[in-house]
Design an enzyme around this catalytic site. Structure first.
Site, PDB file in Angstrom:
ATOM      1  N   LYS A 114     -12.620   0.812   3.900  1.00 47.40           N
ATOM      2  CA  LYS A 114     -11.909  -0.123   2.827  1.00 47.40           C
ATOM      3  C   LYS A 114     -12.753  -1.452   2.908  1.00 47.40           C
ATOM      4  O   LYS A 114     -13.580  -1.650   3.693  1.00 47.40           O
ATOM      5  CB  LYS A 114     -10.576  -0.005   3.418  1.00 47.40           C
TER       6      LYS A 114
HETATM    7  P1  NAD Z   1      -2.533  -2.941  -9.116  1.00 49.23           P
HETATM    8  O1  NAD Z   1      -3.444  -3.979  -8.905  1.00 49.23           O
HETATM    9  O2  NAD Z   1      -2.900  -1.970 -10.357  1.00 49.23           O
HETATM   10  O3  NAD Z   1      -1.151  -3.199  -9.252  1.00 49.23           O
HETATM   11  C1  NAD Z   1      -0.358  -3.722  -8.213  1.00 49.23           C
HETATM   12  C2  NAD Z   1       1.107  -4.005  -8.435  1.00 49.23           C
HETATM   13  O4  NAD Z   1       1.751  -4.570  -7.535  1.00 49.23           O
HETATM   14  C3  NAD Z   1       1.238  -5.118  -9.760  1.00 49.23           C
HETATM   15  O5  NAD Z   1       2.288  -4.677 -10.673  1.00 49.23           O
HETATM   16  C4  NAD Z   1       1.609  -6.351  -8.852  1.00 49.23           C
HETATM   17  O6  NAD Z   1       2.450  -7.067  -9.830  1.00 49.23           O
HETATM   18  C5  NAD Z   1       2.394  -5.803  -7.841  1.00 49.23           C
HETATM   19  N1  NAD Z   1       2.806  -6.649  -6.802  1.00 49.23           N
HETATM   20  C6  NAD Z   1       1.834  -7.596  -6.116  1.00 49.23           C
HETATM   21  N2  NAD Z   1       2.564  -8.304  -5.378  1.00 49.23           N
HETATM   22  C7  NAD Z   1       3.589  -7.808  -5.296  1.00 49.23           C
HETATM   23  C8  NAD Z   1       4.979  -8.288  -4.634  1.00 49.23           C
HETATM   24  N3  NAD Z   1       4.872  -9.295  -3.459  1.00 49.23           N
HETATM   25  N4  NAD Z   1       6.344  -7.813  -4.896  1.00 49.23           N
HETATM   26  C9  NAD Z   1       6.305  -6.889  -5.917  1.00 49.23           C
HETATM   27  N5  NAD Z   1       5.087  -6.272  -6.566  1.00 49.23           N
HETATM   28  C10 NAD Z   1       3.984  -6.931  -6.259  1.00 49.23           C
HETATM   29  O7  NAD Z   1      -2.912  -2.072  -7.839  1.00 49.23           O
HETATM   30  P2  NAD Z   1      -2.701  -0.346  -7.641  1.00 49.23           P
HETATM   31  O8  NAD Z   1      -4.223  -0.055  -7.740  1.00 49.23           O
HETATM   32  O9  NAD Z   1      -1.671   0.064  -8.464  1.00 49.23           O
HETATM   33  O10 NAD Z   1      -2.295  -0.541  -6.271  1.00 49.23           O
HETATM   34  C11 NAD Z   1      -0.931  -0.375  -5.620  1.00 49.23           C
HETATM   35  C12 NAD Z   1      -0.853   0.232  -4.255  1.00 49.23           C
HETATM   36  O11 NAD Z   1      -1.282   1.495  -4.225  1.00 49.23           O
HETATM   37  C13 NAD Z   1      -1.541  -0.536  -3.326  1.00 49.23           C
HETATM   38  O12 NAD Z   1      -0.897  -0.259  -1.893  1.00 49.23           O
HETATM   39  C14 NAD Z   1      -2.832   0.302  -3.128  1.00 49.23           C
HETATM   40  O13 NAD Z   1      -3.810   0.399  -1.891  1.00 49.23           O
HETATM   41  C15 NAD Z   1      -2.269   1.682  -3.312  1.00 49.23           C
HETATM   42  N6  NAD Z   1      -3.506   2.897  -3.937  1.00 49.23           N
HETATM   43  C16 NAD Z   1      -3.936   2.650  -4.895  1.00 49.23           C
HETATM   44  C17 NAD Z   1      -4.735   3.647  -5.544  1.00 49.23           C
HETATM   45  C18 NAD Z   1      -5.643   3.595  -6.663  1.00 49.23           C
HETATM   46  O14 NAD Z   1      -6.256   4.568  -7.100  1.00 49.23           O
HETATM   47  N7  NAD Z   1      -5.602   2.545  -7.360  1.00 49.23           N
HETATM   48  C19 NAD Z   1      -5.025   4.606  -4.694  1.00 49.23           C
HETATM   49  C20 NAD Z   1      -4.370   4.899  -3.655  1.00 49.23           C
HETATM   50  C21 NAD Z   1      -3.509   3.921  -3.238  1.00 49.23           C
END
Ligand code: NAD
Length: 424
Positions: A114
């Site tokens: 990561k």
């Molecule tokens: P993203 O940046 O597209 O979205 C993040 C979301 O979280 C946004 O809507 C933001 O407003 C919200 N957020 C941020 N801080 C916040 C808070 N304090 N309270 C409430 N909401 C809050 O990110 P993503 O890619 O959707 O990733 C989200 C999660 O999923 C992370 O934990 C990431 O590690 C995990 N994840 C993502 C992927 C992927 O393919 N993108 C894969 C596996 C896991």
């Protein structure tokens, strides 16, 4: 033997502390492989880099960047890149370790890694964002590569950032290397289905868990925290299956509508207005009230450490689907388990993204691209097979799905460690 590291001081509920506690819980189920378990508590390699750029106003700014390769026993490192002001070494270590477990849980030929930059990308111009991305990529270029470690998007990073990373790495090695990152734009070696893959995996595992619980998705009430790539796609798929999305929380606030939020308008609204808070066809509620709302399914899809012990006590859902990485702290995990709330853990629930990243990487090497149906069919099959195996393991040992996922995954990781032997 002590597994303390001099360079981090985790607490019980901090990300690395959470991960260590998850490993401790699986050790009794590892048999003779437990001898190798200490390897899971030590990242193989952690790189910290300085990322200096000239800002648009002519000043020089320095940002801290990281890339951690937690374990490479089963193959090259794989894991996303996060741009966030709270990124730090401990968090990146935990996220890299969860990638090791996740890739093993779905049996992809990868280790776990990561990376991230401690920066608020919303405060950068597009020009500054590109400079930060390119300098960071160049700095970690000594350890990433199509055969060694392959980054992907995570919080606040997207296909454009992956394109800049691919281009920077390619310039440095003197040839286009599409396989160095995944989550790229389609015309630059990206894969169909990648953008929606993580949300789709959350839906596929969630639908199966609901079926086993006897919970009908038609009319089921779903609350989602995080409305980005993962949360919004998962919400759309649950809505398509007949569920009602009754609450959404993001960084801007929390909106509720017990009749179901209209996603066809909420998704573009959130994109165009920096969040959901100003959405008019819903009620605004206090952020803390989100955690005790009446609902059947809760999808944390934002950041780590969101389901605390206090919130676990009031949470009303029967089913928690961990779209985010590390959203539940260990003490909250115990409370949910005692209360009979089923948790589909991150290390299987959100593995859809890395699975289609794997497809993208394979397609890049063969320069032959699959259609979206083929990708989705293969994705669903891998997710369902993995979940069924984990469920059987949980039933056999009478353990939670999280410990069962760690049991299946850690056996694969430590078997690889044992069979490879220690070098030299
Ligand atoms: P993203 O940046 O597209 O979205 C993040 C979301 O979280 C946004 O809507 C933001 O407003 C919200 N957020 C941020 N801080 C916040 C808070 N304090 N309270 C409430 N909401 C809050 O990110 P993503 O890619 O959707 O990733 C989200 C999660 O999923 C992370 O934990 C990431 O590690 C995990 N994840 C993502 C992927 C992927 O393919 N993108 C894969 C596996 C896991």
């Amino acid at each position: 033997m002590s597994s303390e590291l001099s360079y981090v001081q985790p607490t019980a509920n901090s990300p690395w502390g959470t991960y260590l506690s998850q490993v401790d819980r699986v050790v009794p189920y590892l048999g003779g492989l437990a001898k190798w378990a200490e390897t899971l508590k030590r990242p193989k390699r952690a790189l910290i880099v300085d990322v200096p750029i000239e800002m648009d106003n002519g000043t020089i700014a320095h940002f801290e960047g990281y890339r951690v390769q937690h374990n490479l026993s089963r193959g090259p490192g794989k894991g996303g890149i996060r741009f966030h002001p709270d990124v730090n070494l401990e968090e990146v270590m935990a996220l890299s370790a969860w990638m090791t477990v996740k890739t093993a849980a779905v049996n992809l030929p990868y280790g776990g890694a990561k990376g991230g930059i401690r920066v608020d990308p919303k405060k950068l111009s597009l020009n500054e964002l590109e400079k930060v991305t390119r300098r960071y990529t160049s700095e970690i270029g000594i350890i990433i590569g199509p055969h060694t470690d392959i980054p992907a998007p995570d919080v606040n990073t997207n296909a454009q950032i992956m394109a800049w990373m691919m281009d920077t790495y390619s310039m440095n090695v003197g040839g286009t290397a599409t396989g160095v990152v995944t989550g790229k734009p389609l015309h630059l070696g990206g894969s169909l289905g990648r953008v929606k893959a993580t949300g789709r995996g959350v839906f596929v595992t969630g639908r199966e868990a609901a079926r086993r619980l006897g919970l009908d998705l038609r009319g089921a009430r779903v609350a989602v925290q995080g409305f980005g790539n993962v949360g919004s796609v998962a919400a759309e798929l649950f809505a398509e299956a007949g569920a009602r999305i009754v609450a959404v929380q993001d960084h801007s606030g929390t909106v509720v509508n017990q009749n179901g939020l209209d996603l066809a308008t909420l998704v573009p609204h959130a994109r165009d207005n920096n969040g959901v808070a100003s959405f008019k066809e819903a009620d605004r509620i206090d952020d803390e009230a989100f955690w005790s709302l009446p609902c059947d399914i809760l999808i944390p899809a934002a950041l780590e450490g969101q389901i605390t012990s206090e919130r676990a006590k009031t949470l009303q859902a029967k089913l928690v689907l961990e779209g985010a990485n590390g959203p539940t702290v260990p003490t909250a995990d115990d409370i949910l388990s005692e209360r009979g709330v089923l948790v589909v853990p991150d290390v299987i629930c959100n593995a859809g993204g890395v699975t289609v990243s794997y497809f993208e990487w394979v397609q890049d090497f063969s320069s032959f691209f699959w259609d979206e149906d083929e990708i989705n069919v293969r994705l669903d099959r891998i997710m369902m097979n993995a979940l069924n195996e984990i469920w059987d393991t949980a039933d056999k040992h009478k353990i939670t799905l999280r410990t069962a996922t760690f049991a299946v995954a850690c056996e694969r990781i430590l078997m690889a460690r044992k069979e490879r032997g220690l070098y030299p």
